[in-house]
Scaffold this active site. Structure first.
Site, PDB file in Angstrom:
ATOM      1  N   CYS A   9       0.842  -1.202   0.000  1.00  0.00           N
ATOM      2  CA  CYS A   9       0.000   0.000   0.000  1.00  0.00           C
ATOM      3  C   CYS A   9       0.878   1.253   0.000  1.00  0.00           C
ATOM      4  O   CYS A   9       0.795   2.096   0.888  1.00  0.00           O
ATOM      5  CB  CYS A   9      -0.952  -0.038   1.198  1.00  0.00           C
ATOM      6  N   GLY A  10       1.732   1.348  -1.011  1.00  0.00           N
ATOM      7  CA  GLY A  10       2.540   2.555  -1.230  1.00  0.00           C
ATOM      8  C   GLY A  10       1.810   3.459  -2.211  1.00  0.00           C
ATOM      9  O   GLY A  10       0.569   3.516  -2.228  1.00  0.00           O
ATOM     10  N   ASN A  11       2.582   4.150  -3.055  1.00  0.00           N
ATOM     11  CA  ASN A  11       1.994   5.098  -4.012  1.00  0.00           C
ATOM     12  C   ASN A  11       0.876   4.478  -4.840  1.00  0.00           C
ATOM     13  O   ASN A  11      -0.205   5.035  -4.979  1.00  0.00           O
ATOM     14  CB  ASN A  11       3.075   5.566  -4.998  1.00  0.00           C
ATOM     15  N   VAL A  12       1.157   3.296  -5.415  1.00  0.00           N
ATOM     16  CA  VAL A  12       0.209   2.692  -6.359  1.00  0.00           C
ATOM     17  C   VAL A  12      -1.008   2.117  -5.620  1.00  0.00           C
ATOM     18  O   VAL A  12      -2.151   2.316  -6.045  1.00  0.00           O
ATOM     19  CB  VAL A  12       0.924   1.591  -7.178  1.00  0.00           C
ATOM     20  N   THR A  93       3.535  -4.293  -4.333  1.00  0.00           N
ATOM     21  CA  THR A  93       4.723  -4.064  -3.501  1.00  0.00           C
ATOM     22  C   THR A  93       5.844  -3.526  -4.405  1.00  0.00           C
ATOM     23  O   THR A  93       5.771  -3.650  -5.627  1.00  0.00           O
ATOM     24  CB  THR A  93       5.182  -5.367  -2.791  1.00  0.00           C
ATOM     25  N   GLU A 146      -1.466  -4.946 -16.755  1.00  0.00           N
ATOM     26  CA  GLU A 146      -1.507  -3.728 -17.580  1.00  0.00           C
ATOM     27  C   GLU A 146      -0.556  -2.646 -17.054  1.00  0.00           C
ATOM     28  O   GLU A 146       0.076  -1.924 -17.815  1.00  0.00           O
ATOM     29  CB  GLU A 146      -2.943  -3.186 -17.641  1.00  0.00           C
ATOM     30  N   GLY A 203       6.431  10.823  -7.189  1.00  0.00           N
ATOM     31  CA  GLY A 203       6.001   9.415  -7.157  1.00  0.00           C
ATOM     32  C   GLY A 203       6.257   8.677  -8.452  1.00  0.00           C
ATOM     33  O   GLY A 203       5.683   7.612  -8.687  1.00  0.00           O
ATOM     34  N   LYS A 221      10.804  -3.474 -19.134  1.00  0.00           N
ATOM     35  CA  LYS A 221       9.649  -3.182 -19.992  1.00  0.00           C
ATOM     36  C   LYS A 221       9.899  -3.697 -21.411  1.00  0.00           C
ATOM     37  O   LYS A 221       8.966  -4.174 -22.074  1.00  0.00           O
ATOM     38  CB  LYS A 221       9.344  -1.689 -19.942  1.00  0.00           C
TER      39      LYS A 221
HETATM   40  N1  HSE Z   1       9.657   4.201 -12.227  1.00  0.00           N
HETATM   41  C1  HSE Z   1       8.788   3.903 -13.321  1.00  0.00           C
HETATM   42  C2  HSE Z   1       8.896   5.013 -14.343  1.00  0.00           C
HETATM   43  C3  HSE Z   1       7.375   3.784 -12.816  1.00  0.00           C
HETATM   44  O1  HSE Z   1       9.462   6.065 -14.031  1.00  0.00           O
HETATM   45  O2  HSE Z   1       8.454   4.834 -15.477  1.00  0.00           O
HETATM   46  C4  HSE Z   1       6.403   3.282 -13.819  1.00  0.00           C
HETATM   47  O3  HSE Z   1       6.686   1.950 -14.216  1.00  0.00           O
END
Ligand code: HSE
EC number: 1.1.1.3
Length: 335
Positions: A9-12, A93, A146, A203, A221
């Site tokens: 339960c952080g930013n996201v 997390t 997603e 964030g 990614k």
């Molecule tokens: N740290 C990542 C970014 C968060 O800056 O894109 C999103 O995946």
């Protein structure tokens, strides 16, 4: 009724709770989506549960006030949720690219227990995506991710659904919000350290921002792009990777003098029998479609057989933006 267990339960995680709370009525009226957040597991804020559903507004108020969740439900752990008290786990997390823990353990256990998983955690995707996809199939549940690419901007679901029937030949884009934000701020005259601190405060950055600035986040990614868009499993070390930490104001100025902008570009393309994946800063002429993508905005261009190039541009990081990715996966489950 979706019984949601939130792990992390952080930013996201807070972004998701905020949207769920603000849109409860709307989600029910428009999508027939009803839910209870039966538990939240977080080592810092505390782990609490209530089979009838926690008071989400009270959780948000505690988080806003810097207070623990203690007392807002019974003390619980992940096992409590997996004993039939959740039918979906939202796993958010922090990403750990070394061994993917603890997220990988959470996701394995949730899928094995027959819970769907929606997750923004890139560690398990990097280290174990084929294993987790197979486990989900075997248990008849879904593992939806997603949010690991372009936060809530449609990328994975776009390719899987809206581009169905096209062959995707290559995908190129800006996939890390933090580095794009830093490069944009450096063009405006900020120094590297100040720009990174700003990205952290907003964030965007990973818990350990080395992952952003050394290109690891973008490399993961690229792995996801290779796997999901081109059907080729790669290890993160298969991605040729260079980050932005070596770049200086002089490099930005040199690019500008050539009528170019520096952008950290991730690319996957078919090459012989396999797929070549790269992450590197590139000088793009201002006329290039990706040159105008600024700040924490990301973009992906899909090269396809039926449509030629299809480009999607939108937020790549942020609390609510990534919470939206979890929501869209929850709504896909609901459908
Ligand atoms: N740290 C990542 C970014 C968060 O800056 O894109 C999103 O995946």
């Amino acid at each position: 009724m979706w019984k949601i267990g939130l792990v992390g339960c952080g930013n996201v995680g807070l972004g998701l709770l905020r949207i769920l709370e603000a849109k409860r009525g709307d989600l029910e009226n428009r999508y027939g989506f009803t839910y209870a957040v039966t538990g939240v597991v977080d080592p810092f804020r505390g782990s609490v549960g209530d089979e009838r559903g926690l008071d989400v507004a009270a959780l948000l108020a505690a988080a806003d006030g810097g207070k623990s969740f203690r007392g807002l439900g019974d003390p619980i752990d992940l096992d409590w949720l997996l004993e039939g008290r959740a039918n979906v786990i939202a796993e958010a997390t922090p990403t750990n690219l070394v061994d993917a823990m603890p997220g990988l353990d959470h996701i394995r256990r949730a899928l094995a227990a027959g819970c769907h998983v929606v997750s923004t955690n890139k560690g398990p995707v990097s280290l174990a995506l084929p294993e987790l996809q197979a486990l989900a199939r075997e248990r008849g549940v879904q593992y939806r991710i997603e949010g690991v690419l372009l936060s809530g901007t449609p990328a994975i679901n776009l390719a899987g659904e809206a581009l169905a029937g096209c062959d995707i030949l290559s995908v190129q884009g800006i996939v890390n919000g933090t580095t794009n934000f830093i490069l944009t701020r450096m063009e405006e005259g900020a120094d590297y350290g100040a720009a990174l601190a700003e990205a952290q405060a907003l964030g965007y950055a990973e818990t350990d921002p080395t992952a952003d600035v050394e290109g690891w986040d973008a490399a993961v990614k690229a792995q996801v792009m290779a796997n999901v868009f081109l059907g080729q499993s790669l290890a993160v070390d298969d991605v040729e990777r260079l980050g932005i930490s070596h770049l200086t104001g002089a490099d930005i100025d040199a690019a500008r003098a050539k009528g170019c902008r520096l952008k950290l570009i991730a690319e996957v393309e078919r090459s012989g029998e396999g797929v070549r994946a790269t992450v590197a800063p590139r000088e793009l002429p201002l006329s290039h479609p990706l040159a105008g993508v600024s700040g924490a905005i990301n973009a992906l261009t899909f090269r396809t057989d039926h449509l030629g190039d299809v480009t999607i541009v939108g937020p790549g990081a942020g609390r609510v933006e990534t919470g939206q990715a979890l929501l869209v996966d929850l709504l896909a489950l609901n459908r």
